[in-house]
Design a protein around this motif. Structure first.
Motif, mmCIF file in Angstrom:
data_model
loop_
_atom_site.group_PDB
_atom_site.id
_atom_site.type_symbol
_atom_site.label_atom_id
_atom_site.label_comp_id
_atom_site.label_asym_id
_atom_site.label_seq_id
_atom_site.Cartn_x
_atom_site.Cartn_y
_atom_site.Cartn_z
ATOM 1 N N ARG A 1 0.840 -1.148 -0.001
ATOM 2 C CA ARG A 1 0.207 0.019 0.073
ATOM 3 C C ARG A 1 0.897 1.309 -0.197
ATOM 4 N NH1 ARG A 1 -5.442 0.816 1.892
ATOM 5 N NH2 ARG A 1 -5.943 2.939 2.260
ATOM 6 N N ILE A 2 1.980 1.155 0.790
ATOM 7 C CA ILE A 2 3.017 2.271 0.757
ATOM 8 C C ILE A 2 3.659 2.487 -0.667
ATOM 9 C CG2 ILE A 2 5.194 3.164 1.762
ATOM 10 C CD1 ILE A 2 3.153 2.712 4.236
ATOM 11 N N LEU A 3 3.954 1.345 -1.439
ATOM 12 C CA LEU A 3 4.515 1.532 -2.539
ATOM 13 C C LEU A 3 3.395 1.911 -3.673
ATOM 14 C CD1 LEU A 3 6.381 -2.121 -2.849
ATOM 15 C CD2 LEU A 3 7.500 0.257 -2.472
ATOM 16 N N TRP A 4 2.434 1.446 -3.505
ATOM 17 C CA TRP A 4 1.229 1.907 -4.219
ATOM 18 C C TRP A 4 1.140 3.479 -4.498
ATOM 19 C CZ3 TRP A 4 -1.717 -1.471 -7.194
ATOM 20 C CH2 TRP A 4 -2.814 -1.130 -7.594
ATOM 21 N N GLN A 5 1.136 4.223 -3.392
ATOM 22 C CA GLN A 5 0.977 5.542 -3.087
ATOM 23 C C GLN A 5 2.252 6.219 -4.071
ATOM 24 O OE1 GLN A 5 -1.791 7.005 -2.343
ATOM 25 N NE2 GLN A 5 -1.142 8.621 -3.460
ATOM 26 N N MET A 6 3.290 5.753 -3.441
ATOM 27 C CA MET A 6 4.682 6.055 -4.292
ATOM 28 C C MET A 6 4.659 6.059 -5.571
ATOM 29 S SD MET A 6 7.675 4.705 -1.901
ATOM 30 C CE MET A 6 7.755 4.733 -0.175
ATOM 31 N N ILE A 7 4.210 5.206 -6.075
ATOM 32 C CA ILE A 7 4.264 4.579 -7.788
ATOM 33 C C ILE A 7 3.284 5.854 -8.451
ATOM 34 C CG2 ILE A 7 3.393 3.085 -9.436
ATOM 35 C CD1 ILE A 7 4.257 0.951 -7.484
ATOM 36 N N LYS A 8 1.981 5.977 -7.658
ATOM 37 C CA LYS A 8 1.155 6.996 -8.427
ATOM 38 C C LYS A 8 1.713 8.374 -8.304
ATOM 39 C CE LYS A 8 -3.226 6.737 -7.094
ATOM 40 N NZ LYS A 8 -4.307 6.758 -6.408
ATOM 41 N N ASP A 9 2.265 8.517 -7.108
ATOM 42 C CA ASP A 9 2.857 10.006 -6.912
ATOM 43 C C ASP A 9 3.911 10.307 -8.161
ATOM 44 O OD1 ASP A 9 0.840 10.394 -5.145
ATOM 45 O OD2 ASP A 9 2.180 10.151 -3.420
ATOM 46 N N GLU A 10 4.853 9.418 -8.134
ATOM 47 C CA GLU A 10 6.195 9.679 -8.676
ATOM 48 C C GLU A 10 6.377 9.206 -10.086
ATOM 49 O OE1 GLU A 10 8.595 11.451 -7.441
ATOM 50 O OE2 GLU A 10 7.606 11.425 -5.487
ATOM 51 N N LEU A 11 5.515 8.262 -10.588
ATOM 52 C CA LEU A 11 5.733 7.696 -11.761
ATOM 53 C C LEU A 11 4.443 7.576 -12.754
ATOM 54 C CD1 LEU A 11 7.591 4.052 -10.761
ATOM 55 C CD2 LEU A 11 8.435 6.426 -11.609
ATOM 56 N N LEU A 12 3.279 8.061 -12.009
ATOM 57 C CA LEU A 12 1.896 7.939 -12.802
ATOM 58 C C LEU A 12 1.237 9.397 -13.120
ATOM 59 C CD1 LEU A 12 0.239 4.876 -11.546
ATOM 60 C CD2 LEU A 12 1.772 4.864 -13.695
ATOM 61 N N LEU A 13 1.019 10.062 -11.802
ATOM 62 C CA LEU A 13 0.444 11.176 -11.944
ATOM 63 C C LEU A 13 1.089 12.329 -12.459
ATOM 64 C CD1 LEU A 13 -1.094 11.082 -8.273
ATOM 65 C CD2 LEU A 13 -2.398 10.994 -10.471
ATOM 66 N N PRO A 14 2.377 12.546 -12.398
ATOM 67 C CA PRO A 14 3.121 13.502 -13.273
ATOM 68 C C PRO A 14 2.893 13.340 -14.701
ATOM 69 C CG PRO A 14 4.832 12.568 -11.631
ATOM 70 C CD PRO A 14 3.484 11.627 -11.694
ATOM 71 N N PHE A 15 2.678 12.186 -15.018
ATOM 72 C CA PHE A 15 2.632 11.993 -16.740
ATOM 73 C C PHE A 15 1.231 11.800 -17.220
ATOM 74 C CE2 PHE A 15 6.524 10.470 -15.022
ATOM 75 C CZ PHE A 15 7.478 11.276 -15.602
ATOM 76 N N ILE A 16 0.172 11.495 -16.446
ATOM 77 C CA ILE A 16 -0.956 11.003 -16.852
ATOM 78 C C ILE A 16 -1.985 11.887 -16.369
ATOM 79 C CG2 ILE A 16 -2.685 9.006 -17.291
ATOM 80 C CD1 ILE A 16 -0.360 7.146 -17.129
#
Ligand code: NAP
Ligand code: MG
Length: 400
Positions: A20-35
């Protein structure tokens, strides 16, 4: 840079503990800035499942049927210790079991291959994809503890009330019994999912059961596979030069170890559970295994093959540094985004998924990795990164 737009939401199933911690990091750093990420969010964290009497799990599966693509974080399957730890109202069932039962799909798992992490089975040159039947058998069984002397029977009552019986055992002391089932419909759709996936990916398919011992139960699986193959797939397979191969499960295990890989191994529910952990461990790490549930109607649910990594989470809670591998969870997102792009005809979304996967692997191949991989890599000059820094390195790679 303009963010990529989506049209249909992804069903997002959040989960528990370290993932769940990784999930949020992935969204914040790898997805939300681009999509411009569009999701319908379901919180499958254990606390929320408990609050909703597990209704949220059922709702998330139904949403998946509606939209067609879901991405799921690992979740806790409660046991007695978890009931105590989370003060649960009930020992809720495995969310994956519930979702699989509703989607009636097949789970395909394949190792993520990367330079520097070679399988410990030397002759495995290509990935082995495991296809796990996701319905029934021991996962939908009823069990009893037999207290003492007595007779256990299987009884089937048909629609008109006629009974057929089979004695399981005459007990002369305490013991245990278990009743499990499957349906021809589910086995047929399992067979179709497997053969279709084989044709899609141009790989041969192996299937194995224990039909010599289980002459009715397992034999039904064997017969249905053969029937579906002969009727619907034989010609397609021959054209592609791929084959369908049936053997006994113990023979299959022996042959798999000696094979060069590059095929799909179809397994009954329990065999698939066990064998996918064997294949993924042999390929390096549980965290380097993708997993997708495909329903016969073409609905997809992507996830990581590993669990919530509880041991790392407890370290995290104590404020200690963790080095948890997020690759399989990242690939769950890329799998789901690529499929969404394919279905909605958004090529940028598919390209983004490819790029994120490439960048993730490039970071590892450059020697920057989490501890689980550092322990087994053949690369020299390795930098061991913590959970967050590994994701940040991928972000840097993306920005390049
Ligand atoms: P796990 O979470 O898969 O972890 C087992 C061990 O494997 C970890 O302690 C760790 O080893 C290593 N590992 C797994 N994933 C890793 C990652 N991403 N990065 C680095 N190391 C990783 O299994 P578990 O601890 O038996 O189960 C924890 C919870 O997960 C349970 O409550 C279970 O119900 C649940 N679970 C959920 C799913 C699912 O949702 N699909 C599947 C399986 C289990 P080290 O500790 O040696 O570093
Ligand atoms: Mg398992």
């Amino acid at each position: 840079m303009e963010k990529i737009k989506m049209t249909t939401p992804l069903v997002e199933m959040d989960g528990d503990e370290m993932t769940r911690i990784l999930w949020q990091m992935i969204k914040d750093e790898l997805l939300l800035p681009f999509i411009d990420l569009k999701t319908e969010y379901y919180d499958l964290g254990l606390e929320h499942r408990n609050e909703t009497d597990d209704q949220v799990t059922v709702d998330s599966a139904n949403a998946t049927l509606k939209y067609g693509v879901a991405v799921k974080c690992a979740t806790i399957t409660p046991n007695a210790a978890r009931v105590e730890e989370y003060k649960l109202k009930e020992m809720w069932k495995s969310p994956n079991g519930t979702i699989r039962a509703i989607l009636d799909g097949t789970v395909f798992r394949a190792p993520i291959q990367v330079k520097g992490i070679e399988p410990c089975v030397k002759n495995w040159k290509k990935p082995i994809t495991l296809a796990r039947h996701a319905y029934g058998d021991v996962y939908k069984s009823v069990e009893m503890k037999v207290p003492g002397k007595g007779k256990a029977e299987l009884v089937f009552t048909d629609e008109n009330g006629n009974e057929s019986r089979e004695v399981i055992h005459v007990f002369d002391g305490p013991g245990v019994i278990q009743g499990m089932h499957n349906t021809n419909r589910s086995i047929e759709s399992f067979a179709r999912c497997c053969f279709t996936y084989a044709v899609d990916t141009k790989q041969s398919i192996w299937f194995a059961t224990k039909d010599t011992i289980s002459k009715k139960y397992d034999h039904t699986f064997k017969d249905i596979f053969q029937e579906v193959y002969d009727k619907e797939y034989k010609d397609k397979f021959e054209k592609l030069g791929i084959e369908y191969f049936y053997t006994l499960i113990d023979d299959a295990v022996a042959r798999v170890m000696k094979s060069p890989g590059g095929f799909i191994w179809a397994c009954k529910n329990y065999d698939g559970d066990v064998m996918s952990d064997m294949v993924s461990s042999a390929c390096g790490s549980l965290a380097m295994m993708t997993s997708v549930l495909v329903s016969p109607t073409g609905v997809y649910e992507y996830e990581a093959a590993h669990g919530t990594v509880q041991r790392h989470y407890y370290k995290h809670l104590k404020g200690e540094e963790t080095s948890t591998n997020s690759v399989a969870t990242i690939f769950a997102w890329t799998g789901a985004l690529r499929k969404r792009g394919e279905l909605d005809d958004i090529p940028e979304l598919m390209k983004f998924a490819d790029k994120l996967e490439k960048c993730t692997l490039a970071v590892i191949e450059s020697g920057r990795m989490t501890k689980d991989l550092a322990l087994i890599t053949s690369l020299e000059d390795v930098t061991v990164l913590n959970s967050k820094d590994f994701i940040l390195e991928i972000r840097k790679e993306m920005e390049k």
